[in-house]
Every structure is written in structure tokens, then in C-alpha cells.
Design a protein around this motif. Sequence first.
Motif, PDB file in Angstrom:
ATOM      1  N   ASN A 106      55.318  28.719  41.568  1.00 51.19           N
ATOM      2  CA  ASN A 106      55.698  29.953  42.262  1.00 51.19           C
ATOM      3  C   ASN A 106      57.207  30.019  42.468  1.00 51.19           C
ATOM      4  OD1 ASN A 106      55.602  27.849  44.195  1.00 51.19           O
ATOM      5  ND2 ASN A 106      55.459  29.326  45.850  1.00 51.19           N
ATOM      6  N   ILE A 107      57.926  29.130  41.774  1.00 49.04           N
ATOM      7  CA  ILE A 107      59.395  29.097  41.836  1.00 49.04           C
ATOM      8  C   ILE A 107      59.929  29.219  40.407  1.00 49.04           C
ATOM      9  CG2 ILE A 107      61.415  27.766  42.557  1.00 49.04           C
ATOM     10  CD1 ILE A 107      59.491  26.126  44.349  1.00 49.04           C
ATOM     11  N   PRO A 108      60.886  30.100  40.150  1.00 45.43           N
ATOM     12  CA  PRO A 108      61.440  30.182  38.787  1.00 45.43           C
ATOM     13  C   PRO A 108      62.164  28.880  38.434  1.00 45.43           C
ATOM     14  CG  PRO A 108      62.746  31.514  40.306  1.00 45.43           C
ATOM     15  CD  PRO A 108      61.540  31.063  41.070  1.00 45.43           C
ATOM     16  N   ARG A 109      62.044  28.474  37.199  1.00 42.65           N
ATOM     17  CA  ARG A 109      62.615  27.180  36.805  1.00 42.65           C
ATOM     18  C   ARG A 109      64.129  27.141  36.940  1.00 42.65           C
ATOM     19  NH1 ARG A 109      64.548  27.427  31.419  1.00 42.65           N
ATOM     20  NH2 ARG A 109      63.689  29.088  30.119  1.00 42.65           N
ATOM     21  N   THR A 110      64.772  28.300  36.895  1.00 38.23           N
ATOM     22  CA  THR A 110      66.225  28.351  37.076  1.00 38.23           C
ATOM     23  C   THR A 110      66.643  27.891  38.469  1.00 38.23           C
ATOM     24  OG1 THR A 110      65.879  30.687  37.595  1.00 38.23           O
ATOM     25  CG2 THR A 110      66.688  30.176  35.395  1.00 38.23           C
ATOM     26  N   LEU A 111      65.710  27.908  39.412  1.00 39.99           N
ATOM     27  CA  LEU A 111      65.981  27.460  40.780  1.00 39.99           C
ATOM     28  C   LEU A 111      65.269  26.143  41.080  1.00 39.99           C
ATOM     29  CD1 LEU A 111      67.338  28.426  43.470  1.00 39.99           C
ATOM     30  CD2 LEU A 111      65.117  29.419  44.079  1.00 39.99           C
ATOM     31  N   MET A 112      64.151  25.906  40.414  1.00 43.39           N
ATOM     32  CA  MET A 112      63.260  24.806  40.757  1.00 43.39           C
ATOM     33  C   MET A 112      63.756  23.440  40.309  1.00 43.39           C
ATOM     34  SD  MET A 112      59.270  24.413  39.584  1.00 43.39           S
ATOM     35  CE  MET A 112      58.313  22.954  39.965  1.00 43.39           C
ATOM     36  N   GLY A 113      64.478  23.381  39.204  1.00 42.23           N
ATOM     37  CA  GLY A 113      64.758  22.109  38.558  1.00 42.23           C
ATOM     38  C   GLY A 113      65.788  21.247  39.260  1.00 42.23           C
ATOM     39  N   TYR A 114      65.889  20.010  38.791  1.00 35.05           N
ATOM     40  CA  TYR A 114      66.931  19.102  39.268  1.00 35.05           C
ATOM     41  C   TYR A 114      68.290  19.596  38.791  1.00 35.05           C
ATOM     42  CZ  TYR A 114      63.090  15.857  40.268  1.00 35.05           C
ATOM     43  OH  TYR A 114      61.950  15.268  40.755  1.00 35.05           O
ATOM     44  N   SER A 115      69.325  19.288  39.554  1.00 37.38           N
ATOM     45  CA  SER A 115      70.646  19.869  39.314  1.00 37.38           C
ATOM     46  C   SER A 115      71.267  19.413  37.992  1.00 37.38           C
ATOM     47  CB  SER A 115      71.590  19.509  40.467  1.00 37.38           C
ATOM     48  OG  SER A 115      71.721  18.099  40.594  1.00 37.38           O
ATOM     49  N   ASP A 116      70.854  18.240  37.495  1.00 33.24           N
ATOM     50  CA  ASP A 116      71.498  17.692  36.293  1.00 33.24           C
ATOM     51  C   ASP A 116      70.517  17.527  35.141  1.00 33.24           C
ATOM     52  OD1 ASP A 116      69.979  15.689  37.392  1.00 33.24           O
ATOM     53  OD2 ASP A 116      71.467  14.104  37.128  1.00 33.24           O
ATOM     54  N   PHE A 117      69.398  18.268  35.188  1.00 33.74           N
ATOM     55  CA  PHE A 117      68.385  18.068  34.148  1.00 33.74           C
ATOM     56  C   PHE A 117      67.744  19.412  33.805  1.00 33.74           C
ATOM     57  CE2 PHE A 117      64.455  16.331  32.278  1.00 33.74           C
ATOM     58  CZ  PHE A 117      65.008  15.357  31.462  1.00 33.74           C
ATOM     59  N   ASP A 118      68.010  19.868  32.572  1.00 31.63           N
ATOM     60  CA  ASP A 118      67.550  21.193  32.160  1.00 31.63           C
ATOM     61  C   ASP A 118      66.090  21.185  31.705  1.00 31.63           C
ATOM     62  OD1 ASP A 118      70.012  22.368  32.641  1.00 31.63           O
ATOM     63  OD2 ASP A 118      70.742  21.962  30.611  1.00 31.63           O
ATOM     64  N   TRP A 119      65.463  22.336  31.852  1.00 30.25           N
ATOM     65  CA  TRP A 119      64.130  22.549  31.302  1.00 30.25           C
ATOM     66  C   TRP A 119      64.246  22.856  29.811  1.00 30.25           C
ATOM     67  CZ3 TRP A 119      59.775  22.455  34.506  1.00 30.25           C
ATOM     68  CH2 TRP A 119      60.026  22.448  35.882  1.00 30.25           C
ATOM     69  N   PRO A 120      63.192  22.636  29.054  1.00 25.49           N
ATOM     70  CA  PRO A 120      63.207  23.113  27.661  1.00 25.49           C
ATOM     71  C   PRO A 120      63.467  24.618  27.623  1.00 25.49           C
ATOM     72  CG  PRO A 120      61.322  21.667  28.041  1.00 25.49           C
ATOM     73  CD  PRO A 120      61.945  21.910  29.377  1.00 25.49           C
ATOM     74  N   GLU A 121      64.319  25.050  26.694  1.00 25.32           N
ATOM     75  CA  GLU A 121      64.745  26.455  26.667  1.00 25.32           C
ATOM     76  C   GLU A 121      63.586  27.428  26.474  1.00 25.32           C
ATOM     77  OE1 GLU A 121      67.862  27.196  23.914  1.00 25.32           O
ATOM     78  OE2 GLU A 121      69.266  25.793  24.857  1.00 25.32           O
ATOM     79  N   ASP A 122      62.522  26.984  25.819  1.00 24.66           N
ATOM     80  CA  ASP A 122      61.409  27.889  25.556  1.00 24.66           C
ATOM     81  C   ASP A 122      60.350  27.862  26.663  1.00 24.66           C
ATOM     82  OD1 ASP A 122      60.503  25.344  25.079  1.00 24.66           O
ATOM     83  OD2 ASP A 122      59.473  25.820  23.199  1.00 24.66           O
ATOM     84  N   SER A 123      60.624  27.164  27.777  1.00 16.33           N
ATOM     85  CA  SER A 123      59.674  27.158  28.897  1.00 16.33           C
ATOM     86  C   SER A 123      59.587  28.539  29.506  1.00 16.33           C
ATOM     87  CB  SER A 123      60.118  26.173  29.981  1.00 16.33           C
ATOM     88  OG  SER A 123      60.273  24.881  29.469  1.00 16.33           O
ATOM     89  N   GLN A 124      58.376  28.960  29.875  1.00 14.00           N
ATOM     90  CA  GLN A 124      58.273  30.243  30.554  1.00 14.00           C
ATOM     91  C   GLN A 124      58.964  30.142  31.911  1.00 14.00           C
ATOM     92  OE1 GLN A 124      53.895  30.624  30.568  1.00 14.00           O
ATOM     93  NE2 GLN A 124      53.951  30.470  32.804  1.00 14.00           N
ATOM     94  N   LEU A 125      59.370  31.292  32.454  1.00 14.17           N
ATOM     95  CA  LEU A 125      60.209  31.323  33.647  1.00 14.17           C
ATOM     96  C   LEU A 125      59.549  30.614  34.828  1.00 14.17           C
ATOM     97  CD1 LEU A 125      62.848  32.327  34.906  1.00 14.17           C
ATOM     98  CD2 LEU A 125      61.675  34.475  35.468  1.00 14.17           C
ATOM     99  N   PHE A 126      58.255  30.833  35.000  1.00 13.24           N
ATOM    100  CA  PHE A 126      57.484  30.104  36.006  1.00 13.24           C
ATOM    101  C   PHE A 126      56.582  29.135  35.230  1.00 13.24           C
ATOM    102  CE2 PHE A 126      58.881  33.865  38.149  1.00 13.24           C
ATOM    103  CZ  PHE A 126      59.088  33.503  39.469  1.00 13.24           C
ATOM    104  N   PRO A 127      57.003  27.893  35.087  1.00 13.97           N
ATOM    105  CA  PRO A 127      56.335  26.997  34.138  1.00 13.97           C
ATOM    106  C   PRO A 127      54.881  26.693  34.494  1.00 13.97           C
ATOM    107  CG  PRO A 127      58.508  26.167  34.737  1.00 13.97           C
ATOM    108  CD  PRO A 127      58.204  27.292  35.668  1.00 13.97           C
ATOM    109  N   LYS A 128      54.093  26.421  33.460  1.00  6.66           N
ATOM    110  CA  LYS A 128      52.737  25.910  33.649  1.00  6.66           C
ATOM    111  C   LYS A 128      52.822  24.469  34.156  1.00  6.66           C
ATOM    112  CE  LYS A 128      50.838  28.713  29.875  1.00  6.66           C
ATOM    113  NZ  LYS A 128      50.122  28.688  28.579  1.00  6.66           N
ATOM    114  N   HIS A 129      51.742  24.025  34.791  1.00 10.02           N
ATOM    115  CA  HIS A 129      51.799  22.681  35.371  1.00 10.02           C
ATOM    116  C   HIS A 129      51.998  21.599  34.302  1.00 10.02           C
ATOM    117  CE1 HIS A 129      47.665  21.414  34.277  1.00 10.02           C
ATOM    118  NE2 HIS A 129      47.249  22.611  34.631  1.00 10.02           N
ATOM    119  N   GLU A 130      51.500  21.834  33.083  1.00 14.06           N
ATOM    120  CA  GLU A 130      51.701  20.844  32.026  1.00 14.06           C
ATOM    121  C   GLU A 130      53.189  20.683  31.696  1.00 14.06           C
ATOM    122  OE1 GLU A 130      47.878  23.185  30.908  1.00 14.06           O
ATOM    123  OE2 GLU A 130      49.849  23.601  31.786  1.00 14.06           O
ATOM    124  N   THR A 131      53.921  21.798  31.741  1.00  8.25           N
ATOM    125  CA  THR A 131      55.359  21.763  31.467  1.00  8.25           C
ATOM    126  C   THR A 131      56.090  20.972  32.544  1.00  8.25           C
ATOM    127  OG1 THR A 131      55.180  23.949  30.440  1.00  8.25           O
ATOM    128  CG2 THR A 131      57.395  23.186  31.001  1.00  8.25           C
TER     129      THR A 131
END
Length: 496
Positions: A106-131
Motif C-alpha cells: 500500500n506504499i509506492p516503491r518510490t517511497l517504500m524502498g531503502y535509501s541506497d537500494f533501487d527496485w528493479p525498473e520494471d517493478s509495478q509501482l505498488f509491488p507484489k509481495h513476491e517482488t
Amino acid sequence: MGRKFSVKNVCIVGAGPSGVAAAKYLLAEKAFERIDVYEQRSRVGGVWDYSPEQKTPDDLPVPSVTPHAGLAKPKWLQSGTRKALGGRVEEDSLFLSPLYDRLETNIPRTLMGYSDFDWPEDSQLFPKHETVTKYLEDYAADVKHLIHFNTQVLDISLAATEEDGQETWSVKTQKVQHNMKEDAKVQTYDAVVVANGHFAVPFIPQIKGMKEWAEKYPGAVSHSMYYQKPEDYKDLKTVIVGNGASGIDIAMQVMTACRHPLIQSQKSESFLLSDPSPKKQERPEIVEFIVQDKAVRFADDSIEKNIDSILFCTGYFYSFPFLNNLSPPLVTSGTHVENLYQHMVYRQHPTLCFPVLQQRVIPFPMSEAQSAVIARLWNNRISLPSEEDMKAWEDNLLKETNGGGRDFHLLKFPKDANYINEMYDWSMSAPHADTKGKRPPHWGEKEYWMREKFPEIKKAFQDRGEGRHQVTSLEELGFDFEKYKKDRLVEQKSLL
């Protein structure tokens, strides 16, 4: 000058998002001789380690009103399950997770992630739990050598207090094994980070007639911890209790399968946005269970009969089953954790810390902010205020929250964002903060904007239906920070 620590050996309980962050920040200090992370599961992720095994609430008490539920008990994979679950080892232990089959954050990945570790670019904005699970596994790669998997912490107690005032902790652990149990091991540590999470002991409130109703209709009352998929509610007359993140999301899913209208019982308005639907009926809280007619009465005195299923999305207790011998206690009612400074440091024994107890926060960056403080504190690069000042902080918060309860750790925006930056300021006041240790996140205007907007962003995402799976950015949903800044500047000039 505050208290001095002599911490060389650190124990971390849990290799979920907070435990892994703590390990990284402690390791980056290059000041601790040994860091051991104990994880009862077979991989990192904590609650994000989800298995599609059938969830059965066999041991769920109804009502569920005590935090003192004991140590978590594993279930064991049946033969032939290993391949289906992607290479887990034979006889793997499974600890229940509150995740469900189709959960998306329920949090967009642009806000949810760790400050020094990017999500895969093709991840949906609100990632699935597997992601998220894969993201956490990748994030943990450089501290995985510190983690003791399939190891449950049985007990933590004060071992001794040295003449110079330094404390040590006795930590008892045992390998999680199905048939042959190894003897428990006891090791001594100078400090302990408790990062076991707070989604293990369900809370189901005591309501008039509930116990008799649940006994008469076994399996009809459950908790979101045991929810898996909407098909389990096909054609059932269903009541969902609660409208937090899980309550709203599960209601949207169950509504696609249950008998209409779905009834959602709630005490107050949700912080998340959802559209009215002819398929859903909102009711106030349940005040009575009526065995006759399989019915419930709501606070407005309305009655619904012939109910097939009632699912409580009412949250969890704080529980530390391995910390029963501390005085003063950490948990009494289970609604909040007591005797802490800044929601984190055990005031009487500050070599015991608890990251991310707060509710309604963005947990990954919060874990970084607090871990930076913990690491620098135990390395004597920053200091605590006096015990009197720490107690005054807790007393003031108790007054603000009318005695604590479930609001004590609740940080509604902008309190959560301000807290992250306060922890940043505290940790970065350490000598050589820019060159020594790991730099925690600091939220600027964009993060505040995303945090304030994310209920709207989530709703816009959900409104895309199946098309949401292709959405990977805020801009695709019409949320453009640069445009927001320009528009606000124009507006400000027009007011001059």
C-alpha cells in the motif's frame, strides 16, 4: 556527557526488513567484533517470507485478547512440496505470515524502498509481495553471512552488570528442527536489537456473545492473518471488521467473490481512500453476537442474520515471548511497548533496542533511520539524554495519547516523516558522520509530497484495475512532483 557503552558483540533477533537494516548499519560502523542475526525462518524477509501453504486458524482463540501467546510454532512442509515452493529444502519449517496470495504493497516503491537500494525498473509501482521478498533477499546479500537461519530465540535475559556499569545479555537459541531437537545454546552479548516484528499475535476484541457464537459456528470467525484468497468466500455472506490497510484491501478482494453486499464494520473513517460501491455496505462496530439466527448487532442497533463468515482485520498485539523476565516489563496489555525512549531504546537498559515499533509509517527507511542511531549510540559517537529526560519523553507521549494504548506508537503524517529526519539529525551529529558509518535517509520536499499523497496514489493505482500491473511510475498516474512544484510557485506568485 551521556552514558558510555562497551559494546563489542551484538545479537539481532530477526532477519526481516528491520533486522537486516540493523545488521548493515552496525557492520558499517566497523566497531563491533561480532554481529549475530538469529532468524527462525529459512530465509530473509520476516513477514514477507510467504508460503502458499493452507492457513488454518486451528489455534486462534476467539476472542484473542492477550499478547502472551508464547513462542511461534512452525508448520512443516509435506513431502513433495519443496519443488512447488521453488527449491526450499526438505523438512522446511514454515512460520505463519500475515501476507496473502494477491497482496500488493500500500506504499509506492518510490517511497517504500531503502535509501541506497533501487527496485528493479520494471517493478509495478505498488509491488507484489513476491517482488518485495526478492528485493529484501537482494538487499541482504552483503550481510547474509551474519545470519543464523532456522534458529529460534527462546529467551533473552540480563546476564550480569559489571562493576563499571556495563551490562551483558544471555541469549538462548535452538535450531528449528522437526524430529531431532538439538540442545539449546546460550551465548552472551553486550547488546541486543529486537527486530522480530509485531504481526504475530492477532487481536480480536471481546464482544458480547462472541465466544458462544464462535463455539456454535466453528470456523466462522477468523482474523486477517489467516486470509489467503477471495475464492474462499465464494457466495458467503461476509462481514469484514476494520478498515485499515488490510481491511480495505481484503474487502476489495472478497467483494469479487462473496454474496453481495459485503458488510464492512468500522469504528472510524479509514486513512485510505475507496469509492462507495453497491457491492459493499458500511456499518458501525459490532456490539453483540447473537447465536440465534447466526446474527450480529451493530452500534446503530441494526441486525444482520445468517452470516457465514466474519473476518477481523483488527491488528496485532506487541509481543516478545523471549523477553519475559525483564523489570520493568516491556509489555503488559500488548497495545504498546512500555519503558522506551523514542519508541526504540529500553530506558533502564539501553543496550536493548527495538526498531520500527511505530504504526502508519514507511518501515524500510524508518528502520534505516533508527539503525543509524543504534549503531552510533553503541559506538559512543552520539549519546542519550539522562534517564529522567527519557522518562519525561515517555510520560509526555502517554499524556498526548490518553494513557497510551493503540495510539501510542501511531505516527500519522507528518509525524512519521519528521521522526525520520529527527533520527537523521541525531545520528549525523556524530563525529565524522559524513565519512564513517552508513548514511541514513533524510526526507526532502519530494518524500513529504509522496507521503502525503500516497492514499490518493494508491486509489488511482487501484482504479486502473488489471491495467495497474503495467504502471511503474507516479507520472503514469498523473502525479508529477516537478509539475506540482511549478504549479505551487505560480500559485504563490499570484497571491503576492
